[in-house]
Design an enzyme around this catalytic site. Structure first.
Site, PDB file in Angstrom:
ATOM      1  N   GLY A  17      45.910  30.817  36.868  1.00 25.81           N
ATOM      2  CA  GLY A  17      45.033  31.471  35.912  1.00 25.81           C
ATOM      3  C   GLY A  17      45.277  32.962  35.845  1.00 25.81           C
ATOM      4  CB  THR A  18      48.243  34.133  36.015  1.00 23.65           C
ATOM      5  OG1 THR A  18      48.982  35.247  36.447  1.00 23.65           O
ATOM      6  CG2 THR A  18      49.100  33.387  35.031  1.00 23.65           C
TER       7      THR A  18
END
EC number: 3.4.25.1
Length: 216
Positions: A17-18
């Site tokens: 999740g970046t």
């Protein structure tokens, strides 16, 4: 205790999740990422380096399922090492990107990951490739991950052709800082890798040292 339900994050897929980004400059590339790893709404790791080496001068930035992205990177790293020994020289950046694309497409139903591949070779210099869902495209810069949706307008407005290495490094740092401020799944520290003909430089920027903007 009996009757208690397990925390939701135990059953959620661990994702990077970046925010990831890579950009070309005249003579090389700069890659950057945040360090946060999440499972659902929970942060399970604050300091994962998502910039993974595929060869001496070829790196990839990971997003999506953490396990899937790392598996692709490790497989391509091994294949590039073998390829390099077979041809007796460093592999091309496009070769690494093509291997990533092939695996992503072949296992598109089983794997959930998006890798940006960037690096330098003596034929074409600095190059950035996006490999989303098996599509291989060379771009002057590429962004990905959950935080990218918050910064598309910024990168489109701020990118200029022919920026220097230092300008590209600052561009990457500013992009990561803005995304980490807006996206709950992005955060921690910022990792940077700068690759050119002469060396590969890795750098970590702590959260307190990232630039701040008017609403911070």
């Amino acid at each position: 205790m009996l009757g208690e339900t397990e925390p939701q994050w135990l059953s959620e897929e661990v994702k990077t999740g970046t925010t990831i980004i890579a950009i070309e400059f005249n003579g090389g590339v700069v890659l950057g990422s945040d360090s946060r790893v999440s499972a659902g709404e929970s942060v399970v790791n604050r300091v994962m380096n998502k910039l993974s080496p595929l060869h001496d001068k070829i790196y990839c930035a990971l997003s999506g399922s953490a396990a899937d992205a790392q598996t692709i990177a490790e497989a391509v790293n091994y294949q590039l090492d073998v390829h390099s020994m077979e041809i007796g020289e460093d592999p091309k950046v496009r070769s690494g990107a093509t291997l990533v694309r092939n695996i992503s497409y072949k296992y598109k139903e089983e794997l959930s990951a998006h890798l940006i591949v960037a690096g330098w070779d003596k034929k074409d210099g600095g190059q950035v490739f996006a490999t989303l869902n098996g599509l291989l495209t060379r771009q002057p810069f590429a962004v990905g991950g959950s935080g990218s949706s918050y910064v598309y307008g910024f990168v489109d407005a701020e990118y200029r052709k022919g920026m220097s290495k230092e300008e590209c490094q600052q561009f990457v740092v500013n992009t990561l800082s803005l995304a980490m401020n807006r996206d709950g799944s992005s955060g921690g520290v910022a990792y940077l890798v700068t690759i050119d003909e002469h060396n590969t430089e890795e750098k970590v920027i702590l959260g307190n040292d990232l630039p701040t903007f008017f609403d911070q």
